[in-house]
Design a protein around this motif. Structure first.
Motif: not given
Length: 316
Positions: A235-237, A254-257, A259-269, A290-292
Motif C-alpha cells: 500500500k501507498l502511505e 487515489l480514489c479515482e485510481l 489505490l488502497p493506502y495507509t492514511l496517517q492522520n496528522v491534524g493539529e496536535g 510509495d514503498h514500491n
C-alpha cells in the motif's frame, strides 16, 4: 433496533489471499492482511434504520452532472489556481471539523487500531467518518470504492451484504459497520478517551455535507477508466488530515485510481507528527510515500503527476 449479522472470515492454506464469507464464498483481498492461522468473526452492526435509497438516487442524478463540470480527464494538466480555490472553499464549508486532534493525552506511542475503511472521497457521509478519524488521531487502511470500482465494492458487497458506504472493519474488535453516524459514535466510544464528536459532526446538511462534493465537481467519485487493474504489492502511505485543501486533491486521485493506502492522520496536535517529521523533515501535508518505488514527495502537484503516470494506462 440493532441487528447483528455474523460472518466467518478465515484464511485458506490453499488460497492465502482469499477470505471466506458466509457459505465458503471466496473474496480476493490481496491488500487486506488478516491473521493467517485463525478464524475471525465479524459482527455486521446496523444500529440506524435509515434507508440509503434517497442518497443513492441523489448520487445517481449528481454524478453525471458533476462529471460534466469536472474538467474531464483527471490525468491531464489542470488549472491549479482553480483546483486550489475550489478545494479551499470546500475546506471553509467544513471548517469546524477534520483539522485538529481532540485527544490531548501525552502517550508516547499513539493508538494504532487495525481499522479498514471502505469509502470514496466525494461521499459526504464518508467525509464525516474521515473527519472523526482526524479528530481521534487514528490511522486507517483506506480502500477507495469509486463508482465503477473493479475491486473494493465487491469486497464490501460480499462481506456486508450490500454496496453502501462508508463501511468500517475494526479487526481488533471483530466489528464491521455501515452508517456514518454509527461509525463515528463507535469510534469515539472505543478510541475517544472520553471525548465526544465536535458539535455538528453528526449532522449532515446540504450546505455542510454536500458542498465540498459540489465545489469539487465530483472529483474522487468515479473510477478513472484508464486506471491500472493490477495493484501495487505494498500500500501507498499518505500523511494527511481531512480538511487540508492540498491533501484533498491527492486523496481524490487515489480514489479515482482505486489505490488502497495507509492514511496517517496528522491534524493539529497529532501524536503522529514525529512520524511525519522523521519521513519528510517537515510538518506540511500532504506527504506521500510509495514503498514500491521509493517515491516520496510533499508537493501535491508532483504527487498528482506521479500517481497518474505510474498507476494509469493513460500516459505511456
Amino acid at each position: 433496533m440493532a441487528s447483528l449479522i455474523c460472518c466467518s472470515l478465515s484464511s485458506s492454506s490453499s488460497s492465502p489471499n482469499c477470505i471466506t464469507v458466509g457459505f465458503a464464498t471466496p473474496i480476493l483481498l490481496s491488500q487486506i492482511r488478516f491473521p493467517p492461522s485463525r478464524t475471525r468473526r465479524f459482527r455486521i452492526v446496523a444500529k440506524s434504520t435509515s434507508s440509503p435509497t434517497n442518497t443513492a438516487s441523489f448520487l445517481a442524478f449528481l454524478c453525471p452532472l458533476l462529471k460534466l463540470f469536472s474538467g474531464g480527464d483527471p490525468s491531464q494538466q489542470r488549472n491549479f489556481t482553480i483546483e486550489v480555490a475550489t478545494s479551499s472553499l470546500a475546506t471553509l464549508s467544513r471548517f469546524p471539523w477534520g483539522t485538529k486532534s481532540k485527544l490531548y493525552t501525552s502517550l508516547e506511542t499513539p493508538i494504532t487500531p487495525n481499522l479498514h475503511l471502505f469509502e470514496f472521497e466525494a461521499c459526504p457521509f464518508c467525509r464525516r467518518v474521515r473527519e472523526a478519524l482526524t479528530e481521534l488521531d487514528l490511522s486507517v487502511q483506506v480502500y477507495p470504492c469509486p463508482k465503477g470500482s473493479v475491486r473494493h465494492r465487491e469486497v464490501v458487497r460480499r462481506t456486508g451484504g450490500k454496496e453502501q458506504f462508508p463501511f468500517l472493519i475494526d479487526q481488533n474488535c471483530g466489528v464491521s459497520m455501515y452508517e456514518s453516524g454509527d461509525i463515528v459514535k463507535y469510534l469515539f466510544e472505543r478510541y475517544g478517551e472520553g471525548t465526544s464528536p465536535s458539535l455538528g459532526l453528526l449532522e449532515s446538511t446540504i450546505l455542510t455535507g454536500w458542498m465540498p462534493t459540489i465545489l469539487r465537481a465530483g472529483r474522487g467519485m468515479t473510477l478513472w477508466e484508464r486506471s491500472r487493474l493490477d495493484l501495487p504489492p505494498v500500500k501507498l502511505e499518505l500523511f494527511s488530515y481531512e480538511n487540508n485543501p492540498y491533501a484533498r486533491i491527492v486523496r481524490e486521485a487515489l480514489c479515482e485510481l482505486e489505490l488502497p493506502y495507509t492514511l496517517q492522520n496528522v491534524g493539529e496536535g497529532s501524536r503522529h507528527i514525529k512520524l511525519l517529521l522523521d519521513a519528510s523533515g517537515s510538518k506540511e501535508v500532504p506527504y506521500m510515500i510509495d514503498h514500491n518505488t521509493g517515491f516520496q514527495s510533499g508537493d501535491y502537484k508532483i504527487i498528482l503527476s506521479y500517481l497518474f503516470e505510474t498507476y494509469s494506462t493513460a500516459i505511456v
